[in-house]
Scaffold this motif. Structure first.
Motif, mmCIF file in Angstrom:
data_model
loop_
_atom_site.group_PDB
_atom_site.id
_atom_site.type_symbol
_atom_site.label_atom_id
_atom_site.label_comp_id
_atom_site.label_asym_id
_atom_site.label_seq_id
_atom_site.Cartn_x
_atom_site.Cartn_y
_atom_site.Cartn_z
ATOM 1 N N ILE A 238 24.666 32.260 59.502
ATOM 2 C CA ILE A 238 25.560 31.580 58.559
ATOM 3 C C ILE A 238 26.803 32.421 58.286
ATOM 4 N N VAL A 239 26.595 33.714 58.053
ATOM 5 C CA VAL A 239 27.741 34.594 57.794
ATOM 6 C C VAL A 239 28.660 34.641 59.013
ATOM 7 N N SER A 240 28.062 34.743 60.195
ATOM 8 C CA SER A 240 28.870 34.778 61.422
ATOM 9 C C SER A 240 29.650 33.478 61.599
ATOM 10 N N PHE A 241 28.986 32.361 61.335
ATOM 11 C CA PHE A 241 29.645 31.060 61.459
ATOM 12 C C PHE A 241 30.807 30.946 60.473
ATOM 13 N N TYR A 242 30.583 31.406 59.252
ATOM 14 C CA TYR A 242 31.632 31.308 58.232
ATOM 15 C C TYR A 242 32.826 32.187 58.600
ATOM 16 N N VAL A 243 32.547 33.428 58.986
ATOM 17 C CA VAL A 243 33.637 34.347 59.341
ATOM 18 C C VAL A 243 34.399 33.838 60.556
ATOM 19 N N ALA A 244 33.657 33.370 61.569
ATOM 20 C CA ALA A 244 34.314 32.864 62.772
ATOM 21 C C ALA A 244 35.141 31.619 62.456
ATOM 22 N N GLY A 245 34.576 30.711 61.649
ATOM 23 C CA GLY A 245 35.304 29.497 61.295
ATOM 24 C C GLY A 245 36.547 29.786 60.480
ATOM 25 N N PHE A 246 36.427 30.700 59.529
ATOM 26 C CA PHE A 246 37.577 31.029 58.685
ATOM 27 C C PHE A 246 38.664 31.729 59.503
ATOM 28 N N SER A 247 38.251 32.634 60.393
ATOM 29 C CA SER A 247 39.230 33.335 61.234
ATOM 30 C C SER A 247 39.927 32.368 62.182
ATOM 31 N N ALA A 248 39.150 31.455 62.760
ATOM 32 C CA ALA A 248 39.743 30.476 63.674
ATOM 33 C C ALA A 248 40.702 29.550 62.941
ATOM 34 N N SER A 249 40.346 29.150 61.722
ATOM 35 C CA SER A 249 41.227 28.255 60.962
ATOM 36 C C SER A 249 42.546 28.940 60.632
ATOM 37 N N GLN A 250 42.496 30.237 60.331
ATOM 38 C CA GLN A 250 43.738 30.954 60.058
ATOM 39 C C GLN A 250 44.616 31.021 61.303
ATOM 40 N N THR A 251 43.986 31.206 62.452
ATOM 41 C CA THR A 251 44.752 31.283 63.697
ATOM 42 C C THR A 251 45.381 29.939 64.052
ATOM 43 N N VAL A 252 44.621 28.860 63.830
ATOM 44 C CA VAL A 252 45.077 27.530 64.252
ATOM 45 C C VAL A 252 46.016 26.897 63.237
ATOM 46 N N PHE A 253 45.664 27.001 61.938
ATOM 47 C CA PHE A 253 46.392 26.235 60.924
ATOM 48 C C PHE A 253 47.349 27.070 60.076
ATOM 49 N N ASN A 254 47.417 28.360 60.317
ATOM 50 C CA ASN A 254 48.232 29.211 59.448
ATOM 51 C C ASN A 254 49.712 28.832 59.489
ATOM 52 N N ALA A 255 50.150 28.295 60.613
ATOM 53 C CA ALA A 255 51.571 27.939 60.743
ATOM 54 C C ALA A 255 51.920 26.649 60.013
ATOM 55 N N LEU A 256 50.926 25.868 59.619
ATOM 56 C CA LEU A 256 51.199 24.609 58.927
ATOM 57 C C LEU A 256 51.744 24.880 57.531
ATOM 58 N N PRO A 257 52.694 24.087 57.074
ATOM 59 C CA PRO A 257 53.317 24.346 55.760
ATOM 60 C C PRO A 257 52.357 24.139 54.591
ATOM 61 N N ASN A 258 51.405 23.238 54.728
ATOM 62 C CA ASN A 258 50.491 22.940 53.619
ATOM 63 C C ASN A 258 49.121 23.598 53.797
ATOM 64 N N TYR A 259 49.091 24.668 54.564
ATOM 65 C CA TYR A 259 47.806 25.338 54.820
ATOM 66 C C TYR A 259 47.257 25.934 53.529
ATOM 67 N N ASN A 260 46.012 25.594 53.221
ATOM 68 C CA ASN A 260 45.356 26.082 52.003
ATOM 69 C C ASN A 260 44.034 26.746 52.398
ATOM 70 N N PRO A 261 43.963 28.079 52.353
ATOM 71 C CA PRO A 261 42.729 28.761 52.776
ATOM 72 C C PRO A 261 41.526 28.410 51.910
ATOM 73 N N LEU A 262 41.760 28.127 50.620
ATOM 74 C CA LEU A 262 40.635 27.759 49.758
ATOM 75 C C LEU A 262 40.020 26.434 50.194
ATOM 76 N N LEU A 263 40.884 25.497 50.570
ATOM 77 C CA LEU A 263 40.397 24.197 51.026
ATOM 78 C C LEU A 263 39.627 24.331 52.340
ATOM 79 N N VAL A 264 40.149 25.171 53.231
ATOM 80 C CA VAL A 264 39.459 25.406 54.505
ATOM 81 C C VAL A 264 38.105 26.067 54.265
#
Length: 293
Positions: A238-264
């Protein structure tokens, strides 16, 4: 209150935890009186070693150097390994006198080395990476004895387990394996010169050994291992999945203007909550298959 006084008090607190084990072991345990007696001696020696270490670390007991203090711990580990072997041999109903003879031989070796009866030179053995001096021969002999007694204890436990047809007795024998693993972990730290202050791992081993002797039908160790492994593996996944998912979301969606890490993060947590039960089931089935349960 000085730091040394606090250290001494902490060692006394740790030593006090040995007392309930002794009180528990001195009760009559049908058929295991000898084992209980040996383990009581083990616990008492561990208690006094802890107090002595606390006095040294607290400045109440003079020892010339940390090296000498560690050597005393090695001799203590040797003594305790022999007593634990006697405990195990009594527990599995095997003859102890052969090993008593081996113990006498090892003590005789300590005496002869200590008195330098053989008139050994300063350097006994030397290679490119290792030098054995006469000054270090005594703790090396003690360490070798610790190894012999500890491994012999494990071998006798496993031999008794393999030859026994009684499920309850086999389960109790299984519990001795983690006892020896804890002892090895604790004493290897001593042998390499980096002991854990107070040796709490030894206390844990003594507590588990006491539990084996006083409990006729302990919980199936395989069931305990199954539960522990299941939840450890599930947590890691679970921890690995969460860390991997959060890291991937930052890489993919960080450039979006409405990117919200809390929502992700909330989205990933929601996904994890949905897959937790089936994931736990899969991991439990895999662990059961691995442990042959």
């Amino acid at each position: 209150m000085s730091a040394q006084t606090i250290i001494f008090i902490l060692h006394l607190v740790l030593a006090a935890l040995y007392v309930p084990l002794v009180l528990n072991l001195i009760k009559r345990h049908a058929g295991l009186e000898t084992s209980a007696t040996f383990l009581s001696v083990y616990v008492l020696i561990g208690l006094f070693l802890d107090i002595a270490e606390g006095m040294w670390r607290g400045g109440l007991l003079y020892i010339a150097s940390p090296q000498i203090a560690n050597d005393f711990q090695i001799y203590g580990a040797l003594t305790l390994s022999f007593i634990l072997l006697m405990t195990v041999l009594s527990f599995v109903r095997r003859d102890v006198w052969t090993w008593v003879g081996v113990g006498v031989f090892w003590v005789l070796g300590l005496v002869l080395i200590g008195l330098n009866i053989f008139r050994l030179g300063d350097v006994i053995w030397q290679t490119g990476l290792f030098t054995l001096t006469s000054e270090r021969l005594l703790p090396v002999w003690a360490a070798l004895g610790w190894f012999v007694f500890t491994i012999s204890g494990i071998v006798n436990v496993r031999a008794a387990h393999n030859s026994s047809k009684l499920p309850l007795f086999r389960n109790r024998l299984n519990y001795w394996v983690p006892v020896f693993l804890l002892i090895i972990l604790n004493d290897v730290l001593i042998l390499v010169g980096s002991p854990f202050p107070g040796n709490p791992i030894r206390l844990a081993a003594a507590a588990l050994g006491s539990y084996i002797i006083v409990t006729h039908d302990p919980t199936d160790l395989r069931e305990v291992a199954r539960r522990v492994l299941t939840y450890i593996i599930t947590t890691l996944v679970i921890v690995s999945f969460y860390v991997a998912g959060f890291s991937a979301s930052q890489t993919v969606f960080n450039a979006l203007p409405n990117y919200n890490p809390l929502l992700v993060g909330a989205g990933i947590a929601l996904v994890l909550s949905l897959i937790f039960t089936p994931l736990l089931t899969v991991i439990r089935r895999w662990v059961n298959k691995w442990l042959n349960i």
